[in-house]
Write an enzyme that holds these catalytic residues in place. Structure first.
Site, short mmCIF file in Angstrom:
data_model
loop_
_atom_site.label_atom_id
_atom_site.label_comp_id
_atom_site.label_asym_id
_atom_site.label_seq_id
_atom_site.Cartn_x
_atom_site.Cartn_y
_atom_site.Cartn_z
N ASP A 45 -9.65 -5.20 -4.84
CA ASP A 45 -9.05 -4.28 -3.86
C ASP A 45 -9.98 -3.04 -3.91
O ASP A 45 -9.87 -2.26 -5.15
CB ASP A 45 -7.72 -4.15 -3.89
CG ASP A 45 -7.05 -3.15 -2.87
OD1 ASP A 45 -7.65 -2.41 -2.15
OD2 ASP A 45 -5.87 -3.13 -2.74
N SER B 35 0.75 -1.32 -0.04
CA SER B 35 0.05 0.15 -0.06
C SER B 35 0.89 1.28 0.18
O SER B 35 1.56 1.52 -0.79
CB SER B 35 -0.71 -0.02 1.32
OG SER B 35 -2.09 0.92 0.90
N HIS C 161 -7.57 -5.89 -0.06
CA HIS C 161 -6.47 -5.15 0.30
C HIS C 161 -5.55 -6.10 1.28
O HIS C 161 -5.64 -5.83 2.57
CB HIS C 161 -6.56 -3.98 0.63
CG HIS C 161 -5.55 -2.76 0.96
ND1 HIS C 161 -4.98 -2.30 -0.19
CD2 HIS C 161 -4.87 -2.42 1.60
CE1 HIS C 161 -3.97 -1.44 0.09
NE2 HIS C 161 -3.92 -1.32 1.40
#
Length: 658
Positions: free
Chosen positions: A311, A205, A342
């Site tokens: 995601d 991320s 995610h």
């Protein structure tokens, strides 16, 4: 392979004598290698160095910036764990680096680990398994506190110059081009004489986003990056073609991760972020600075990208546009696409992930010829825990098919094929409904959407890449948002990406991946796939503010009664619609909890003759024609289909763990 445990971890002396003995044996054997064996070279690094006795140190690298405006250059904290034996021998080691804003505020990994320190300020627990696993194999592992976080100076600017250049400065220091100090405020310098400068960046991320951004600077010494669920353009994290994806901007996020010291000094930076990221969705210079895709031509490092196809935090558009830009510029690439949301691959394909990452770093940083560069480019999770490979991605033979919507027997219940349709369809934006509501009632005339389906396919149909949907719509109000989704209609078992865990369930058993100390265990909770039985699956999505019809970076008020044509970019996907299923295109207004609604609730009329979906299909239009030849009727009667739960309204933070 891991060692399975139940509620246990390894103690501080676990395997120490064995590792010292192994190291000595390895050194002795190296002395007597035959010329042929030496020429062949190693194919895998092995755990022959002590983790217990590793060097643990901290330095502060001068970034050359003064983000907090205190008149001094900002220094970023760099925590290092590296093999002591190789340091004593004067042998230089490569570096695995994770630069993160989360080491103190939020934690890393499925268990939200934070850095911990001893009385001398040296790192005791380095989050995640990287140090436990790779330090015994001859790597240094470096954890960088981004500017404005934890023990670093400066201010968080959410993907801008401060974020990227503070991490780049560390790569420069590792390669002898920047200055570091042994303390945050002192004058004693620290040199990275222990490394050969070959650096690989990794992270999920925001951390992976920093890897993308640093690679886009073209910095020398960065040999590879492994971005996991990473952002490629920060505008596309907050907006899509003018449509806001969240009810807040990057100023909220920077305040969330700034250290207390940074919060006290960084008001000016916060104000610049607010001013540069207006809620209108207009493109500004702030977004240009945070767009790494435009700089893909500068990337020298290889890229091993991992992303969850479902995601809804860092959405698949980021992967698609980054991947395409890297391909255009000839960057060496590898790809994993999962069915999760995610989620880190350590938590959805652990054993294979550790082995693959090990071989990737051995090849890219140690130069071992282990064959990973000759393996298929892409791994795709086709069903939960069932993976296929693709020699190239998108596969060779993929081309765009232009699919056309046409009216059906009821309003908003149309057909999808290769022939241009005529007529119109009308729907009214209902912000209380989402893509799951639309898909569940695809065969029923409802006022909030227009749906178009193929007949029941007679052959499998594979989508691979990024689609576009062009819509000509006439609104009744001065503002309007549009959504377009592609849906696989038919029974399937998928990862339940909409549930807590986003496709995984965390267990209590632990497995160990590397060596442990009393303060840093290599043992992590196991997971398993969390699945759902569904009758439809949304496989790609895209959104836009109709007011950006002329310029994706600038919205304007609409004139009610006037027709506007706009093209929506849909997220990349790799999905097979199997024989016996149908493919659907849905066009609607606000996708609840995935975009914010406009200021009005417009009714929109779609001109079907000027509306189309450009879909990348393996085999192109010919494959679509073959799969739909003799396709059966859609359904005998309209019914409500089952799917995953609707997307949840959350204040998303890229990479902040559950």
């Amino acid at each position: 392979m891991p060692i399975s445990t139940r509620f246990t971890t390894w103690g501080p002396s676990s395997g120490a004598r064995t590792r010292f003995a192994t190291a000595a044996t390895a050194a002795l054997l190296a002395t007597f290698l035959t010329p042929a064996a030496a020429q062949a070279g190693p194919r895998e690094s092995t755990p022959v160095y002590s983790y217990d006795n590793a060097v643990r140190e901290a330095v502060w690298v001068d970034t050359g910036l003064d983000g907090d405006g205190d008149g001094k250059h900002d220094r970023v904290a760099v925590d290092i764990v590296r093999p002591r034996e190789l340091a004593r021998q004067g042998r230089k080691v490569p570096v695995i680096m994770d630069a993160s804003p989360y080491y103190s505020c939020c934690g890393r990994g499925n268990e939200s680990q934070k850095k911990t320190y001893d009385a001398n300020g040296h790192v005791v627990q380095m989050p995640l398994f990287y140090d436990n696993y790779f330090v015994p194999r001859g790597y240094a592992v470096v954890g960088v506190d981004l500017a404005g976080t934890n023990r670093s100076d400066g201010c968080v600017d959410v993907g801008g110059r401060s974020d990227i250049l503070s991490a780049k400065a560390v790569v420069d220091w590792l390669n002898g081009r920047a200055t570091a100090y042994t303390s945050r405020t002192g004058t004693e310098r620290a040199k990275a004489t222990w490394t050969n400068g070959r650096t690989g960046m990794i992270g999920k991320s925001w951390d992976g986003t920093i890897a993308n951004g640093v690679a886009a600077t073209g910095v020398k010494g960065l040999k590879t990056i492994v971005p996991i669920s990473a952002i490629s353009s920060w505008y596309d994290y907050y907006f899509q073609q003018g449509a806001p994806l969240y009810d807040s901007g990057p100023d909220w996020l920077s305040d969330y991760v700034n250290s207390p010291d940074a919060r006290a000094k960084c008001d000016a930076v916060q104000q610049r972020i607010v001013a540069g990221a207006p809620r209108t969705g207009d493109w500004t210079g702030l977004w240009t600075e945070r767009d790494y895709v435009k700089a893909a031509s500068k990337v020298r490092a290889s890229v091993f990208a991992i992303h969850g196809q479902q995601d809804l935090n860092v959405r698949m558009k980021h992967l698609g546009q980054w991947w395409d830009a890297l391909a255009k510029n000839g960057v060496e690439r590898k790809l994993w696409l999962s069915q999760t949301g995610h989620v880190d691959p350590f938590d959805f394909r652990r054993a294979t992930w550790v082995d693959t990452l090990h071989r990737w770093f051995d090849h890219e940083l140690l130069g071992y010829d282990n064959g990973i560069d000759r393996e298929p480019m892409a791994d795709i999770e086709r069903h939960p825990d069932q993976w296929v490979t693709s020699k190239a991605w998108p596969p060779r033979g993929t081309s765009t098919a232009t699919l056309r919507p046409a009216p059906g027997t009821a309003p908003g219940v149309g057909t999808l094929g290769l022939t241009r349709g005529r007529g119109t369809e009308t729907f009214t934006d209902d912000p209380a409904l989402s893509e799951t509501d639309w898909a569940a009632r695809i065969d029923t005339a409802t006022p909030e959407k227009a749906g178009f389906t193929t007949g029941v396919l007679t052959k499998d149909l594979r989508l691979a890449g990024s689609s576009k949907v062009t819509v000509t719509a006439t609104p009744t109000t001065a503002t309007a948002h549009l959504s377009a989704v592609l849906v696989d209609l038919g029974p399937d078992t998928i990862r339940d990406y909409a549930a807590s865990g986003e496709g995984i369930t965390t267990l209590t058993d632990r497995t160990c991946w590397g060596a442990s100390t009393a303060g840093d265990s290599a043992c992590f909770k196991e997971t398993r796939a969390r699945t759902a039985d569904v009758e439809y699956n949304v496989v790609s999505r895209g959104w836009a503010d109709l007011g950006t019809y002329a310029d994706p970076g600038k919205g304007v008020p609409l004139t009610p009664g006037t027709a506007y044509t706009i093209t929506l970019d849909l997220a990349a996907t790799d999905h097979v619609v199997p024989a016996g299923h149908r493919l659907a295109l849905i066009v609607a207004g606000t996708d609840k909890d995935l975009i914010d609604p406009p200021s009005t609730k417009p009714t929109l009329t779609i001109d079907l003759s000027r509306t189309r979906a450009s879909v990348p299909l393996v085999g192109g239009a010919a494959a679509f024609a073959h799969a739909t030849k003799g396709a059966g009727a859609a359904v005998a009667e309209a019914m409500t289909l089952d799917g995953v739960q609707a997307p949840r309204s959350v204040h998303r933070v890229p990479g902040a763990e559950r």
